[in-house]
Design a protein around this motif. Sequence first.
Motif, PDB file in Angstrom:
ATOM      1  N   SER A 312      31.583   9.461  90.707  1.00  0.00           N
ATOM      2  CA  SER A 312      32.713   9.392  91.180  1.00  0.00           C
ATOM      3  C   SER A 312      32.909   9.153  92.595  1.00  0.00           C
ATOM      4  O   SER A 312      33.922   8.280  92.885  1.00  0.00           O
ATOM      5  N   LEU A 313      31.909   9.317  93.458  1.00  0.00           N
ATOM      6  CA  LEU A 313      32.038   8.851  94.608  1.00  0.00           C
ATOM      7  C   LEU A 313      32.104   7.312  94.907  1.00  0.00           C
ATOM      8  O   LEU A 313      32.916   6.558  95.605  1.00  0.00           O
ATOM      9  N   ASN A 314      31.132   6.660  94.143  1.00  0.00           N
ATOM     10  CA  ASN A 314      31.155   5.171  93.978  1.00  0.00           C
ATOM     11  C   ASN A 314      32.579   4.553  93.533  1.00  0.00           C
ATOM     12  O   ASN A 314      33.040   3.632  93.676  1.00  0.00           O
ATOM     13  N   CYS A 315      33.299   5.270  92.552  1.00  0.00           N
ATOM     14  CA  CYS A 315      34.605   4.697  92.026  1.00  0.00           C
ATOM     15  C   CYS A 315      35.538   4.352  93.010  1.00  0.00           C
ATOM     16  O   CYS A 315      36.202   3.510  92.684  1.00  0.00           O
ATOM     17  N   ILE A 316      35.470   5.118  94.267  1.00  0.00           N
ATOM     18  CA  ILE A 316      36.295   4.641  95.558  1.00  0.00           C
ATOM     19  C   ILE A 316      35.707   4.177  96.691  1.00  0.00           C
ATOM     20  O   ILE A 316      36.268   4.179  97.922  1.00  0.00           O
ATOM     21  N   ALA A 317      34.362   3.612  96.477  1.00  0.00           N
ATOM     22  CA  ALA A 317      33.774   3.508  97.676  1.00  0.00           C
ATOM     23  C   ALA A 317      33.839   1.674  97.941  1.00  0.00           C
ATOM     24  O   ALA A 317      34.237   0.969  97.046  1.00  0.00           O
ATOM     25  N   ASP A 318      33.309   1.244  99.199  1.00  0.00           N
ATOM     26  CA  ASP A 318      33.385  -0.194  99.260  1.00  0.00           C
ATOM     27  C   ASP A 318      32.390  -0.852  98.502  1.00  0.00           C
ATOM     28  O   ASP A 318      31.146  -0.366  98.824  1.00  0.00           O
ATOM     29  N   GLY A 319      32.555  -1.651  97.716  1.00  0.00           N
ATOM     30  CA  GLY A 319      31.422  -2.565  97.105  1.00  0.00           C
ATOM     31  C   GLY A 319      30.995  -2.164  95.552  1.00  0.00           C
ATOM     32  O   GLY A 319      31.912  -1.191  95.086  1.00  0.00           O
ATOM     33  N   THR A 320      29.838  -2.524  94.996  1.00  0.00           N
ATOM     34  CA  THR A 320      29.554  -2.161  93.638  1.00  0.00           C
ATOM     35  C   THR A 320      28.415  -1.463  93.690  1.00  0.00           C
ATOM     36  O   THR A 320      27.374  -1.905  94.494  1.00  0.00           O
ATOM     37  N   ALA A 321      28.336  -0.513  92.797  1.00  0.00           N
ATOM     38  CA  ALA A 321      26.732   0.172  92.789  1.00  0.00           C
ATOM     39  C   ALA A 321      26.357   0.209  91.479  1.00  0.00           C
ATOM     40  O   ALA A 321      27.101  -0.074  90.584  1.00  0.00           O
ATOM     41  N   ILE A 322      24.885   0.214  91.350  1.00  0.00           N
ATOM     42  CA  ILE A 322      24.575   0.456  89.875  1.00  0.00           C
ATOM     43  C   ILE A 322      23.837   1.750  89.740  1.00  0.00           C
ATOM     44  O   ILE A 322      23.072   2.347  90.637  1.00  0.00           O
ATOM     45  N   ILE A 323      24.152   2.600  88.767  1.00  0.00           N
ATOM     46  CA  ILE A 323      23.871   3.960  88.394  1.00  0.00           C
ATOM     47  C   ILE A 323      22.906   4.094  87.402  1.00  0.00           C
ATOM     48  O   ILE A 323      23.322   3.641  86.289  1.00  0.00           O
TER      49      ILE A 323
END
Length: 417
Positions: A312-323
């Motif tokens: 959820s945090l990564n949904c509105i973060a700057d950039g792209t993340a791999i979980i």
Amino acid sequence: MQKLIIQGGVPLHGEISISGAKNAALPLLCAALLTGESLKINNVPALHDITTMLSLLKQMGTTVSASGAGEVTLSAATLTHLVAPYEMVKTMRAAILVLGPMLARAGEAEISLPGGCAIGLRPVDLHIKGLQAMGADIHIRHGYIHAVAKKLHGARIVFDIVTVTGTENLMMAATLAEGTTILENAAREPEIIDLANCLKAMGAKIQGAGTDIITIEGVPSLHGAEHTVMPDRIETGTFLVAATATGGEIHLKNTDAHLLDAVLDKLTEAGARIDSNGNWINLKMHTKPKSVNVRTAPYPAFPTDMQAQFMSLNCIADGTAIITETIFENRLMHVQELKRMNASIEVEGNAAIVTGIAHLDGANVMATDLRASASLVIAGLIAQGETVIDRIYHLDRGYENIEGKLSALGAQIRRIQ
Ligand code: UD1
């Protein structure tokens, strides 16, 4: 069915107290089966899973007296009914934790075999193999594990997968076995240290809890003791992620930063400023979060129980993340729900690629499991507009008074019938 309604967009501010850890309290309550004397456990959280475990222990013959303040005294002087029925095990898989203690103390046990669950197959073969190595005769009949052992004996047991409740079950059984048991590739979770400390206070001889080799020298009997449950590191982490995602500032009491190094590292990488000392943690977030990659693995690495919240945090973060989820094979169920809130997430095998967007949209969503529910609460807190979360009974299994604590931090959240 109850639902949570959240009006998003309010940064969390203020101070709350963290509850005792669910995953420590459950095995600690089962430890009461190992002695005929009283075991007093303090700081027990008020959760559905705890109520279910206490009902199970009561119907086995344990006397339970609970104060309103999280103090529970258990006395298993005589065990009258050595069965964990399907109705209880199906609602709470941790019921398997009665197997080891019951068998070690009473010489027999009958427990419904847990089925798969929302997040994966979750077999208990390693619990069974370990007890068989200690001399138990075990058969599966009509969906039940039937175990008999006149007297368990010590054994060297090498887990081929790191299992938390498997380690706990065998550690408890070994305390009353004849001779020495060595558990190799044991889980190193802090909850295992908490359980070992309680067992030691009851007279058990255990060395190495918190490392991957635990040695237990069996003793003829254990005695009563008093123990206080450690703080819940997953509840702590969930509130810290919620504060980071909403750009807030919170102070958490009755917790311990050392229990969640990997989580705090990731929050710092996302831009949060964290201070801690002794039993408190303070977090300030004054910038837009940066994306953080997450890969789950056994402790001390990043916990699977915090994966959904970081999604959820990564949904509105700057950039792209791999979980990447490496512990459970089906633990990305929250992705579909987050996508209903406009999140940009692609799933490939056991990995989710999350591209941060400006904001989530409030929507009607459905909780699928405990930590997935927590991720939807965080998503609701950061979304524009109203989010309605259905099936919140999952949340009540593991978060004590979640809407009360979030309201105390300023969140616009309420529960409806
Ligand atoms: C515990 C936690 C849970 C957490 C999980 C992983 C409790 C009450 N629950 O669950 O919150 O998400 O650890 O940190 O403490 N496995 C087998 N055979 C077994 C046992 C486990 O294959 O006999 C597999 C599981 O399917 C899973 C992995 O091992 O893929 C780890 O599971 P395990 O550590 O046993 O999880 P639990 O103890 O059930």
